[in-house]
Design a protein around this motif. Structure first.
Motif: not given
Length: 367
Positions: A40, A53-56, A58-59, A126-127, A130, A134
């Motif tokens: 990642s 980056n909130d998607a990263f 979260c991942e 935001k993270a 998110t 999730a």
């Protein structure tokens, strides 16, 4: 609204409420020891891009939860987000850790710093939201910050340090300048953590990584005082749920009574403090988190299980214990070994939460 929490064992233990077995999570549980984390990070490009980056974010927060039966998730971020938002130019050099383009060395430098708000760190908020969605109520989410003293060490030194000469010189020579810096940081951290709570964090940890480099009087004046200021300004209940607060001062075992009096719900312990002695000293006031040596995870399964049992037995019967490492997991640990630890905590911990004869007497109203 967020999904209903299914596993509240971690939160209950922090509040010293009954649990079925000892809960466990690991500091730095999302990190370089996991191959999926390294993938990642490579996809993100660099560490700061991973954090922002909130998607990263979260991942990688969820990665250890997919491998292990952990009782909590912790926001993936960095303790230096606040100094970065203050405009100091955070960057990372391979093999050297964090650095700042602009160090804080004078009264003018401190005066120029803003007090940051949650809006200045909206990518973190935001993270948090998110990640909370999730998680789908699987386990609680921990938010965190560095302590004012720990953040100040990086800001004044300009990065990591072995001798802390610049900040200690400031502390002794111009203490009023350092106090002004710490006050700005305390106000910024309070805003930051309250923002995380409003965004979805269900517990908070303050990492005082470098408090243990201070003498006793200096710890009280320049570290604990400002953590107490933060704790007094935190949201302690949100949407009908209590928000427990954990304070972790590495190498701070000699100050447990003072730390407990500052108002947290729990104290984190490193591996140099005996957990049984800590419970005897402050266990009536706060829960305890810790505190196995992270290097135990280099050993085989049988050794890990033996050391887990030693920590559990050291704490003893009853609630108020969250099992954790005494500091963050090391990057060279084999990914199978944390599973041995986590499974052992749940299996071996259950017997320390079974009703004892005295407990039954109390429930039945017997003398």
């Amino acid at each position: 609204m967020f999904p209903e929490l299914k596993n509240d064992r971690f939160l209950r233990a922090l509040l010293k409420q009954p649990v079925d077995t000892t809960p466990v999570w690991m500091m730095r549980q999302a990190g370089r020891y996991l191959p999926e984390y390294r993938a990642s990070r490579a996809n993100a490009g660099d560490f700061l891009s991973l954090c922002k980056n909130d998607a990263f974010a979260c991942e990688v927060t969820l990665q250890p939860l997919k491998r292990y039966k952990l009782d909590a998730a912790i926001l993936f971020s960095d303790i230096l987000t606040i100094p970065d938002a203050m405009g100091l130019g955070l960057y990372f050099e391979a093999g050297e850790g964090p650095k700042f383009k602009h160090a804080v060395r004078s009264k003018a430098d401190v005066d120029a710093l803003p007090v940051t708000t949650a809006d200045d760190l909206d990518y973190v908020m935001k993270a948090v939201t998110t990640i909370r969605h999730a998680l789908n109520g699987h386990v609680p989410l921990i938010g965190f910050s560095g302590s004012p003293w720990t953040l100040a060490t990086y800001m004044v030194e300009g990065g990591s340090s072995k001798d802390f000469r610049h900040i200690k010189a400031m502390m002794y020579q111009t203490p009023e300048v350092l106090r002004a810096l710490l006050d700005k940081l305390a106000r910024s951290v309070t805003e930051y953590l309250n923002g995380q709570i409003l965004a979805g964090a269900q517990a908070i940890q303050i990492f005082d990584t470098w408090g243990g480099i201070l003498s006793g009087p200096m710890y009280q004046q320049f570290s604990l005082l400002y953590m107490k200021q933060i704790i007094s300004g935190l949201i302690r209940e949100h949407q009908g749920q209590k928000i427990p607060v954990i304070v972790f001062t590495k190498n701070g075992g000699q100050w447990l009574e003072n730390m407990a009096a500052a108002g947290p719900d729990a104290l984190g312990l490193d591996w140099t403090t005996d957990i049984g002695e800590a419970r005897a000293r402050v266990g009536h006031q706060v829960a305890l988190q810790g505190n196995i040596d992270p290097c135990v995870l280099y050993a085989d399964k049988e050794v890990i299980e033996r050391e887990v049992e030693n920590v559990l037995a050291g704490f003893g019967h009853g609630t108020g214990h969250v099992f954790n490492l005494g500091h963050g997991i090391h990057q060279f640990v084999h990914p199978d070994h944390p599973k041995y630890l986590i499974d052992a905590v749940h299996r071996l911990g259950a017997k320390y939460h079974e009703p004892q004869f005295d407990d039954l007497d109390a429930l039945n109203g017997l003398d």
